[in-house]
Design an enzyme around this catalytic site. Structure first.
Site, PDB file in Angstrom:
ATOM      1  N   GLU A 162       0.872  -1.169   0.000  1.00  0.00           N
ATOM      2  CA  GLU A 162       0.000   0.000   0.000  1.00  0.00           C
ATOM      3  C   GLU A 162       0.907   1.216   0.000  1.00  0.00           C
ATOM      4  O   GLU A 162       1.769   1.359   0.870  1.00  0.00           O
ATOM      5  CB  GLU A 162      -0.886   0.028   1.248  1.00  0.00           C
ATOM      6  CG  GLU A 162      -1.967  -1.034   1.254  1.00  0.00           C
ATOM      7  CD  GLU A 162      -2.801  -1.014   2.532  1.00  0.00           C
ATOM      8  OE1 GLU A 162      -3.563  -1.954   2.733  1.00  0.00           O
ATOM      9  OE2 GLU A 162      -2.657  -0.060   3.327  1.00  0.00           O
ATOM     10  N   ASP A 187      -5.970   9.154  10.387  1.00  0.00           N
ATOM     11  CA  ASP A 187      -4.637   8.658  10.713  1.00  0.00           C
ATOM     12  C   ASP A 187      -4.135   9.183  12.052  1.00  0.00           C
ATOM     13  O   ASP A 187      -4.399  10.319  12.437  1.00  0.00           O
ATOM     14  CB  ASP A 187      -3.644   9.064   9.619  1.00  0.00           C
ATOM     15  CG  ASP A 187      -3.788   8.185   8.385  1.00  0.00           C
ATOM     16  OD1 ASP A 187      -3.672   6.947   8.547  1.00  0.00           O
ATOM     17  OD2 ASP A 187      -4.049   8.714   7.304  1.00  0.00           O
TER      18      ASP A 187
END
Lengths: 440, 274
Positions: B50, B61
């Protein structure tokens, strides 16, 4: 008279914004407003996907999606629940002090030499701004949903104070996310929040302003989604927030309308409000959207000037459509889609986006949005303070500066209304610094 | 059509082990070192990569990946730059799948059609876009699927059985199960619950299920990998980049640090079912 004045007026019926047009009838010397369904209304949004044209939507992480769908369902149910509407109306009257007065600003009118200037005194509400209108509506929803903790973001601290206030009243713990820069420049509100029992979490990421506070609030929400209700303060974020916040704030314009009809037997010629995320503005404009004779003006934060790169927070004048914080809307961004920090002297307007319904009204040209610089806002702040003995919030001073440009161009038989969204007590220290009053 | 992602999961299944999916931020800590890290991943043991597209406002995040994105942006990373990294990688590696991961606005700003064409051209296999739930499939998911890119969806502990079919409908490649309600880099509270959740998802789909968020060590990889078709590791790698820096600059330890951790995790996935 068909009542438009109570806080629940915007909530009546299964959907609040099914496009009503008020038809004015003179009957036995009184003016009567009738609500009539209108199909080509600007008040029909959002659609079932939460869109106002291409704006709005539900751009959130999957973790939050089920909750947002629940929230929408709960909101629809609440709007149809007479007990909910009655409780909100009672709080609006006895806790907030609604309706807020419509005040004729005589010396300002004389000074500007044009249209008659009226102020919608939202700054006289409990907690000192329009923010409480929305907080009460949402805290009752949070209770219905069985949530046990409240979080919120705040810029100027007005929404943080209003949230901390309703959390004190309803005995719910609350955490307020506030940019570290804003904590610094809005200290009186930080102290108020703490005294009300809220935890204030300064956010140091980015420029430490409202955008960063919202990011951090979203991170907290994702983590504590089972227990926590996110009480968004502006008419932005994922659907249904923009619609919901607008409905709770639309009491402002609804009251202006009724007060004007009682006073003058007609509507004002122009209405002005400041726009950051845009909750007071959409609340002020919404009742007038289908009244083509009423010109609507939104004042964006022009900061150091619209030509200064990253030196302003005028997302519609100086930005382009993008996706942030759950919705598509006008955003300040660079060529690669990275969000800019922006700048405004006013913490409450210092946000690189705007509520999606404003983006729609901007594109459709129903509302004229124009930037007001820091300096123009400071001048307006001082003018109102000296002429009327009313110290406005720096946010509201942006709207006032816009009014000061328009009113002189209008006839003396015309009227212009400003939503005075908040009081300026929180700003006296930072304005004093700008004006060099703290040097001696 | 068998995609690179399908082929890689089939290969791992044949080896009776979960796939190791590694996340790195594209262009962190600088463009050249970021490329070197990406190029080193397959040999160190990564099965699927990824590649993070940095964004100024990564709402889902934790701190590690926030900082990684800031480093990449400060180094001058752009959308074209990320796509260029994939193109460069593909010159030497035809088989390791690459999934671009990030947020919608940089894609929307780039232009959805232009982005899909450029991603295909560069050799991208799939997309994970955190802030595009199933409700917004018309934006990017549907056009990406039509163009032959996999669209990998996150499912979370809040995605209940009622909602799972909605989320899985247009998912392809694999399903990414987020092990907790939280942001990247947090700590898993209950490993047992993760196994149950994977079984629940598998009752709804034949796609492989990879588990991410909170997997930090080879032991975590072995444990979580018992019940899943893949494990995803991200924050640990991005944090290792940060710890290898001196005065904010890459050192000769930077690429090696990532290589060592990935090799260790690769050992973990190979012990998962023994």
């Amino acid at each position: 008279m068909v009542s438009l004045s109570n806080h629940a007026a915007g909530l009546a019926g299964p959907r609040p914004s099914t496009g009503r047009d008020e038809v004015l009838l003179g009957l036995r010397g009184r003016t009567i407003a009738l609500s009539i369904q209108k199909t080509n209304s600007l008040r029909n949004g959002p659609d079932e996907h939460g869109r106002f044209g291409i704006y709005g939507g539900r751009f959130v992480a999957e973790t939050l999606m089920p909750l947002i769908l629940d929230l929408e369902q709960e909101y629809r149910a609440a709007k149809a629940d007479e007990a909910y509407i009655a409780e909100l109306k009672d709080l609006a009257t006895h806790y907030v002090g609604r309706p807020s007065p419509l005040y004729f600003a005589q010396r300002t009118t004389e000074h500007l030499g044009g249209a008659k200037v009226y102020l919608k005194r939202e700054e006289l509400n409990h907690t000192g701004s329009h923010k409480i209108n929305n907080c009460l509506g949402q805290i009752l929803l949070a209770k219905r949903m069985g949530k046990t903790r409240i979080i919120a973001e705040t810029g100027a601290g007005q929404h943080g104070v209003a949230t901390a206030t309703v959390c004190a009243k309803f005995d719910l713990p609350c955490t307020i996310f506030m940019g570290a820069t804003d904590v610094e420049r809005q200290m009186p509100n930080v102290l108020r929040m703490k005294m009300l029992g809220a935890e204030v979490r300064p956010v140091t990421a980015g420029a430490g302003t409202l955008k960063d506070a919202m990011n951090e609030a979203l991170r907290d929400w994702v983590t504590n989604v089972e227990t926590t209700y996110y009480l968004i303060g502006t008419a932005a974020g994922p659907h249904p927030y923009p619609e919901m916040v607008r409905d709770f704030q639309s009491v402002i314009g609804t009251e202006i309308k009724e007060q004007f009809l009682a006073l003058d037997g007609k509507l004002p010629d122009a209405v002005v409000a400041c726009v950051g995320g845009g909750s007071n503005a959409i609340g002020t404009f919404h009742a007038f959207l289908d009244d083509a004779d009423v010109t609507l003006y939104g004042a964006e934060a022009g900061g150091h000037g619209i030509e200064v790169e990253n030196g302003h927070a005028a997302s519609m004048t100086g930005g382009r459509p993008g996706v942030l914080h759950g919705n598509r809307t006008y955003l300040l961004q660079d060529d690669d889609g990275q969000i800019l920090e922006g700048h405004s002297i006013s913490a409450g307007l210092d946000y690189p986006g705007v509520g999606p319904e404003h983006s729609y009204l901007h594109d459709s040209k129903r509302v004229t949005y124009a930037p007001v610089t820091d300096k123009e806002a400071l001048d307006a702040f001082q003018l109102l303070t000296r002429l009327e003995g009313i110290i406005p919030a720096l946010e509201s001073a942006h709207g006032l500066a816009q009014l000061m440009k328009i009113a002189p161009t209008m006839g003396k038989d015309q009227s212009i209304v400003l939503c005075l969204s908040g009081r300026g007590d929180k700003d006296v220290e930072s304005v004093g610094k700008y004006l060099g009053m703290l040097n001696s | 059509m068998t995609t690179r992602i399908d082929a890689r999961f089939a290969q791992c299944k044949a080896e009776n082990r979960p796939a190791l999916v590694t996340y790195v931020m594209g262009g962190d800590p600088d463009l050249a070192t970021g490329q070197a890290i990406l190029n080193a991943l397959p040999q160190a043991g990564a099965d699927i990569i990824e590649l993070g597209m940095p964004f100024s406002d990564p709402m889902a995040d934790g701190v590690a990946i926030q900082l990684g994105g800031q480093r990449a942006l400060a180094a001058g990373q752009t959308m074209l730059g990320v796509l260029g990294m994939v193109e460069e990688f593909r010159r030497k590696d035809e088989n390791t799948p690459i999934v671009l991961m990030g947020y919608y606005n940089p894609i929307y700003s780039f232009g959805v059609d232009r982005f899909i064409a450029a991603a295909k051209e560069a050799g991208v296999d799939g997309l994970i876009v955190v802030d595009l739930p199933a409700e917004e499939d018309a934006e990017l998911c549907i056009p990406a699927l039509k163009a032959g890119l996999n669209f990998i969806r996150l499912t979370t502990p809040t995605t209940d059985d009622r909602r799972l079919p909605v989320v899985l409908e247009n998912t392809s490649g694999f399903v990414y199960y987020v092990s907790m309600n939280g942001v990247t880099g947090s700590v898993i509270k209950s490993r047992g619950a993760v196994g149950e959740a994977v079984d629940r998802i598998k009752a709804h789909t034949d796609l492989p299920v990879a588990v991410g968020f909170g997997i930090k060590t080879a032991e975590d990889a072995a444990e979580i990998g018992k019940h899943s078709d893949g494990i995803v590791v991200g924050s640990v790698l991005v944090d290792a980049v940060a710890r290898s820096l001196e005065n904010g600059k890459a050192t000769d330890k930077t690429v090696a640090a990532i290589r060592d951790i990935v090799a260790d995790l690769a050992g973990g996935v190979r012990r998962a079912r023994n």
